[in-house]
Design a protein around this motif. Structure first.
Motif, PDB file in Angstrom:
ATOM      1  N   ILE A  67       1.009  -9.409   1.327  1.00 44.46           N
ATOM      2  CA  ILE A  67       1.532 -10.095   0.309  1.00 44.46           C
ATOM      3  C   ILE A  67       2.800 -10.893   1.311  1.00 44.46           C
ATOM      4  CG2 ILE A  67       3.156  -9.636  -1.440  1.00 44.46           C
ATOM      5  CD1 ILE A  67       1.379  -7.400  -2.403  1.00 44.46           C
ATOM      6  N   GLU A  68       3.266 -10.527   2.110  1.00 40.55           N
ATOM      7  CA  GLU A  68       4.235 -11.058   2.766  1.00 40.55           C
ATOM      8  C   GLU A  68       3.716 -12.126   3.679  1.00 40.55           C
ATOM      9  OE1 GLU A  68       7.323  -9.272   3.830  1.00 40.55           O
ATOM     10  OE2 GLU A  68       8.093 -11.085   4.940  1.00 40.55           O
ATOM     11  N   ALA A  69       2.419 -11.964   4.282  1.00 41.16           N
ATOM     12  CA  ALA A  69       1.883 -13.027   5.022  1.00 41.16           C
ATOM     13  C   ALA A  69       1.434 -14.382   4.294  1.00 41.16           C
ATOM     14  CB  ALA A  69       0.775 -12.508   5.928  1.00 41.16           C
ATOM     15  N   ALA A  70       1.138 -13.949   3.038  1.00 33.22           N
ATOM     16  CA  ALA A  70       0.528 -14.984   2.114  1.00 33.22           C
ATOM     17  C   ALA A  70       1.340 -15.917   1.566  1.00 33.22           C
ATOM     18  CB  ALA A  70      -0.667 -14.528   1.041  1.00 33.22           C
ATOM     19  N   GLY A  71       2.658 -15.278   1.237  1.00 35.65           N
ATOM     20  CA  GLY A  71       3.627 -16.026   0.887  1.00 35.65           C
ATOM     21  C   GLY A  71       3.747 -16.367  -0.556  1.00 35.65           C
ATOM     22  N   GLN A  72       4.769 -17.098  -0.914  1.00 34.99           N
ATOM     23  CA  GLN A  72       4.911 -17.698  -2.327  1.00 34.99           C
ATOM     24  C   GLN A  72       3.639 -18.146  -2.907  1.00 34.99           C
ATOM     25  OE1 GLN A  72       8.039 -17.364  -4.235  1.00 34.99           O
ATOM     26  NE2 GLN A  72       8.452 -15.989  -2.531  1.00 34.99           N
ATOM     27  N   GLY A  73       3.517 -17.982  -4.312  1.00 32.91           N
ATOM     28  CA  GLY A  73       2.532 -18.971  -5.044  1.00 32.91           C
ATOM     29  C   GLY A  73       1.397 -18.258  -5.086  1.00 32.91           C
ATOM     30  N   VAL A  74       1.162 -16.825  -4.506  1.00 34.77           N
ATOM     31  CA  VAL A  74      -0.119 -16.006  -4.527  1.00 34.77           C
ATOM     32  C   VAL A  74      -0.071 -15.054  -5.681  1.00 34.77           C
ATOM     33  CG1 VAL A  74      -1.673 -14.415  -3.446  1.00 34.77           C
ATOM     34  CG2 VAL A  74      -0.911 -16.642  -2.156  1.00 34.77           C
ATOM     35  N   ARG A  75      -0.981 -15.012  -6.630  1.00 33.84           N
ATOM     36  CA  ARG A  75      -0.862 -13.623  -7.544  1.00 33.84           C
ATOM     37  C   ARG A  75      -1.776 -12.517  -7.083  1.00 33.84           C
ATOM     38  NH1 ARG A  75      -1.476 -18.779 -10.268  1.00 33.84           N
ATOM     39  NH2 ARG A  75      -3.575 -18.606  -9.565  1.00 33.84           N
ATOM     40  N   TRP A  76      -1.027 -11.446  -6.596  1.00 37.18           N
ATOM     41  CA  TRP A  76      -1.696 -10.235  -6.223  1.00 37.18           C
ATOM     42  C   TRP A  76      -2.428  -9.342  -7.217  1.00 37.18           C
ATOM     43  CZ3 TRP A  76      -3.346  -9.294  -1.304  1.00 37.18           C
ATOM     44  CH2 TRP A  76      -3.024 -10.017  -0.363  1.00 37.18           C
ATOM     45  N   HIS A  77      -3.532  -9.182  -7.085  1.00 30.66           N
ATOM     46  CA  HIS A  77      -4.221  -7.919  -8.011  1.00 30.66           C
ATOM     47  C   HIS A  77      -4.383  -6.654  -7.355  1.00 30.66           C
ATOM     48  CE1 HIS A  77      -5.473 -11.500 -10.718  1.00 30.66           C
ATOM     49  NE2 HIS A  77      -5.115 -12.179  -9.797  1.00 30.66           N
ATOM     50  N   LEU A  78      -4.124  -5.653  -8.099  1.00 28.51           N
ATOM     51  CA  LEU A  78      -4.399  -4.121  -7.615  1.00 28.51           C
ATOM     52  C   LEU A  78      -5.678  -3.793  -8.247  1.00 28.51           C
ATOM     53  CD1 LEU A  78      -3.158  -1.877  -5.809  1.00 28.51           C
ATOM     54  CD2 LEU A  78      -2.534  -0.818  -8.013  1.00 28.51           C
ATOM     55  N   ILE A  79      -6.455  -3.519  -7.335  1.00 30.63           N
ATOM     56  CA  ILE A  79      -7.962  -3.338  -7.707  1.00 30.63           C
ATOM     57  C   ILE A  79      -8.396  -1.988  -7.706  1.00 30.63           C
ATOM     58  CG2 ILE A  79      -8.519  -5.753  -8.025  1.00 30.63           C
ATOM     59  CD1 ILE A  79     -10.299  -5.204  -5.518  1.00 30.63           C
ATOM     60  N   GLY A  80      -7.576  -1.128  -6.872  1.00 30.53           N
ATOM     61  CA  GLY A  80      -7.861   0.293  -6.600  1.00 30.53           C
ATOM     62  C   GLY A  80      -7.035   1.109  -7.301  1.00 30.53           C
ATOM     63  N   PRO A  81      -7.472   2.558  -7.137  1.00 34.54           N
ATOM     64  CA  PRO A  81      -6.776   3.656  -8.136  1.00 34.54           C
ATOM     65  C   PRO A  81      -5.232   3.525  -7.755  1.00 34.54           C
ATOM     66  CG  PRO A  81      -8.319   4.393  -6.363  1.00 34.54           C
ATOM     67  CD  PRO A  81      -8.576   3.083  -6.460  1.00 34.54           C
ATOM     68  N   LEU A  82      -4.356   3.844  -8.713  1.00 38.29           N
ATOM     69  CA  LEU A  82      -2.844   3.628  -8.533  1.00 38.29           C
ATOM     70  C   LEU A  82      -2.309   5.131  -8.834  1.00 38.29           C
ATOM     71  CD1 LEU A  82      -0.317   2.242  -7.949  1.00 38.29           C
ATOM     72  CD2 LEU A  82      -0.339   1.650 -10.380  1.00 38.29           C
ATOM     73  N   GLN A  83      -1.679   5.792  -7.766  1.00 39.32           N
ATOM     74  CA  GLN A  83      -1.128   7.136  -7.997  1.00 39.32           C
ATOM     75  C   GLN A  83       0.001   6.643  -8.883  1.00 39.32           C
ATOM     76  OE1 GLN A  83      -1.096   7.841  -3.390  1.00 39.32           O
ATOM     77  NE2 GLN A  83      -1.208   9.961  -4.261  1.00 39.32           N
ATOM     78  N   THR A  84       0.398   7.694  -9.566  1.00 38.02           N
ATOM     79  CA  THR A  84       1.644   7.731 -10.550  1.00 38.02           C
ATOM     80  C   THR A  84       2.982   7.339  -9.713  1.00 38.02           C
ATOM     81  OG1 THR A  84       0.583   9.051 -12.159  1.00 38.02           O
ATOM     82  CG2 THR A  84       2.983   8.463 -12.819  1.00 38.02           C
ATOM     83  N   ASN A  85       2.929   8.074  -8.468  1.00 32.18           N
ATOM     84  CA  ASN A  85       4.283   7.914  -7.586  1.00 32.18           C
ATOM     85  C   ASN A  85       4.312   6.738  -6.884  1.00 32.18           C
ATOM     86  OD1 ASN A  85       2.582   8.077  -5.693  1.00 32.18           O
ATOM     87  ND2 ASN A  85       3.238  10.347  -5.046  1.00 32.18           N
ATOM     88  N   LYS A  86       3.173   5.820  -6.994  1.00 34.45           N
ATOM     89  CA  LYS A  86       3.349   4.343  -6.410  1.00 34.45           C
ATOM     90  C   LYS A  86       3.521   3.384  -7.441  1.00 34.45           C
ATOM     91  CE  LYS A  86       2.262   5.658  -2.262  1.00 34.45           C
ATOM     92  NZ  LYS A  86       0.899   6.262  -1.883  1.00 34.45           N
ATOM     93  N   ALA A  87       3.684   3.655  -8.681  1.00 33.78           N
ATOM     94  CA  ALA A  87       3.876   2.567  -9.985  1.00 33.78           C
ATOM     95  C   ALA A  87       5.248   1.895  -9.444  1.00 33.78           C
ATOM     96  CB  ALA A  87       3.992   3.413 -11.196  1.00 33.78           C
TER      97      ALA A  87
END
Ligand SMILES: *Cc1c(COP(=O)(O)O)cnc(C)c1O
Length: 231
Positions: A67-87
């Motif tokens: 996310i850091e490397a891609a810079g501004q202007g990129v929309r990031w999508h989370l496509i894997g399972p999300l643990q509640t404590n990472k929300a």
């Protein structure tokens, strides 16, 4: 590397356009999410430079450097399972979370989004495999989860996502068609504040079939970034 990514991206865009054409659809309705998992941060940066401004990762931790490397202007999508404590991290990093699958996570995303001062866009992941241990809410639980998500102030429900069983493309078609039917039924519930416009389905092996079945978001890794190595 940027030349290869740019060339692969162009090919994927042409295949998306061809599949959309076969289905009588406007290709501009379809968002290609480039899946960078296992690839280095430089791949995300090069993809962004090549004009691919929607990128996806499976895990919060792996996404950070990219996310850091891609810079501004990129929309990031989370496509894997999300643990509640990472929300709490996810709401600061991702434009769209594709994998909402339980009430507890909906409540936690809402709480964390409020703290971060954002409205978190989400898709509900639906499990069409009939195997309870697989990710996603079972179809019979969709309505309750959608109503909950719609009632929460700081999350915005935009549609559905699925990961079908690992099968050849034509055998996967019924799963895509089923998600579309479930979406149409969900839209008929007229839940206030919920949209079911987006259908996130289709990967390298089957994105054309998914588009024929009305996908609006396809998640493409290998066809853009090459084979993954997990070593
Ligand atoms: C890895 C992954 C993709 C991309 O897979 P490819 O076959 O490389 O295109 C798409 N969606 C999800 C959920 C994934 O985990």
């Amino acid at each position: 590397m940027i030349e290869t990514i740019a060339k692969n991206l162009k090919e994927v865009e042409q295949r998306v356009a061809a599949a959309a054409g076969r289905a009588g659809r406007d290709p501009r309705e379809i968002t290609i999410v480039g899946v960078t998992k296992t690839h280095p941060a430089a791949a995300a940066r090069d993809a962004a430079r090549a004009g691919l401004l929607d990128l996806g990762e499976n895990y919060v931790q792996e996404a950070r450097a990219k996310i850091e490397a891609a810079g501004q202007g990129v929309r990031w999508h989370l496509i894997g399972p999300l643990q509640t404590n990472k929300a709490k991290y996810a709401v600061r990093l991702f434009h769209l979370i594709h994998t909402l699958d339980r009430p507890k996570l909906a409540r936690e995303l809402d709480r964390r989004a409020a703290k971060a001062g954002v409205c978190q866009k989400v898709l509900i992941q639906v499990n069409l495999t009939g195997q309870e241990q697989r990710a996603g809410v079972l179809p019979e639980g969709l309505r309750e989860l959608a109503e909950l998500a719609a009632s929460l102030e700081n999350i915005e429900l935009l549609g559905l996502m699925t990961v079908p069983p690992f099968l050849p493309a034509e055998e996967v078609r019924p799963y895509f068609a089923e998600l579309r039917r479930i979406r149409d039924r969900a839209a008929s519930w007229s839940i206030e504040g919920a949209s079911f416009k987006e259908l996130s389905m289709g990967m390298t092996a089957d994105f054309e079939v998914a588009i024929e079945e009305r996908a609006t978001i396809v998640r493409v890794g290998t066809a853009i970034f090459g084979e993954r190595s997990y070593t």
